[in-house]
Write an enzyme that holds these catalytic residues in place. Structure first.
Site, mmCIF file in Angstrom:
data_model
loop_
_atom_site.group_PDB
_atom_site.id
_atom_site.type_symbol
_atom_site.label_atom_id
_atom_site.label_comp_id
_atom_site.label_asym_id
_atom_site.label_seq_id
_atom_site.Cartn_x
_atom_site.Cartn_y
_atom_site.Cartn_z
ATOM 1 N N ASP A 134 -4.270 8.487 3.599
ATOM 2 C CA ASP A 134 -4.795 7.509 2.654
ATOM 3 C C ASP A 134 -5.184 8.278 1.393
ATOM 4 O OD1 ASP A 134 -4.467 5.564 4.566
ATOM 5 O OD2 ASP A 134 -6.561 5.613 5.225
ATOM 6 N N GLU B 270 -1.303 -2.034 1.777
ATOM 7 C CA GLU B 270 -2.207 -0.906 1.615
ATOM 8 C C GLU B 270 -1.608 0.025 0.565
ATOM 9 O OE1 GLU B 270 -3.323 1.048 5.219
ATOM 10 O OE2 GLU B 270 -3.859 -0.807 6.260
ATOM 11 N N HIS C 164 -1.858 7.253 11.551
ATOM 12 C CA HIS C 164 -2.734 8.400 11.320
ATOM 13 C C HIS C 164 -2.724 9.352 12.519
ATOM 14 C CE1 HIS C 164 -4.542 7.382 7.454
ATOM 15 N NE2 HIS C 164 -4.546 6.112 7.848
#
Length: 268
Positions: free
Chosen positions: A186, A233, A179
């Site tokens: 996300d 994820e 990030h």
């Protein structure tokens, strides 16, 4: 007539007869020899003098199948050195638990607000932002799916707060978070699907199938936990550019660590 030496006279007629008989016998013997030699040569040579039976045997003898030519060698023409894997400003930078950003408090200099639906106002680098906008628009136009950002750029200081004591295995240590590169987002849905619900959602499936078209890869696949160092994820997508994302998709390689053969896994 008597011979002067007292020998009896020579019968010339009888002599010619004997000569004729001798020559005839020689001719017969020569003919027999020729016949015998021809028979021996014919029996041993086969070939053009072979009879119909031999020809039939030859025609029924199976011929060996032709050998298939070897498969041409696959030449890797993709230039893996086109972008740096270490420069934090590179769209191919590989950051994980054992590969930190350098400097660890790196901040991209081209961050922009991403004009898409969101939970918190997202920021990404300009190139990644443009790609997200195009991808969200395609999901709506092609499949009537409406995506939203749940998290995008996070600074080093923000990562310090989120990481805390390191109890959450999905949160990267400060200086090791994708990030922080401004290249990761996300993604959920406008309908409220966030994080784990993307595992089985139609929107999540569409992203996994089509993200490469816009330069995105699902960064942490379920079957590569030991390689990436992070649990699966289904919501975390990383921008690497269309060229690399397409190459990885076409070759069935799902992690940057495997594609570039660099270290990964959990920090020791």
């Amino acid at each position: 007539m008597s011979d002067p030496a007292g020998l009896p006279p020579i019968d010339e007629t009888a002599q010619r007869r004997r000569m004729t008989i001798a020559l005839s016998l020689i001719a017969v013997l020569v003919a027999i020899a020729v016949i015998i030699i021809g028979a021996v040569v014919g029996a041993g040579g086969g070939g053009a003098n072979a009879g119909p039976e031999a020809s039939a045997e030859e025609s029924t003898t199976p011929r060996p199948a032709p050998t298939a030519p070897p498969e041409p060698a696959v030449v890797d023409t993709f230039d893996k050195s086109a972008h740096s894997l270490d420069d934090p400003a590179s769209i191919w930078v590989v950051v994980n638990q054992v590969r930190a950003l350098n400097p660890e408090d790196y901040v991209p200099d081209d961050l922009v607000e991403v004009p898409v639906a969101h939970t918190w106002v997202p920021e990404l680098r300009q190139e990644a932002s443009d790609a997200v906008v195009a991808m969200f628009a395609a999901a709506a136009d092609e499949a009537d799916y409406y995506l939203a950002s749940n998290s995008a750029f996070r600074s080093y200081d923000t990562q310090v707060e989120l990481y805390g004591d390191g109890d959450d295995p999905t949160t990267a240590p400060p200086g090791h978070s994708e990030h922080q590169t401004g290249l990761a987002m996300d993604i959920g849905t406008e309908g409220g699907c966030t994080f784990e619900c993307m595992d089985d959602s139609a929107e999540g499936e569409w992203l996994r199938a089509n993200g490469y078209r816009f330069g995105f890869i699902l960064r942490y696949p379920a079957d590569k936990v030991e390689i990436t160092g992070y649990p699966h994820e289904s919501w975390h997508f990383r921008y690497v550019g269309v060229e690399l994302a397409t190459e990885m998709h076409d070759r069935g390689i799902t992690t940057l660590e495997e594609f570039f053969d660099v270290p990964g896994g959990a920090a020791q």
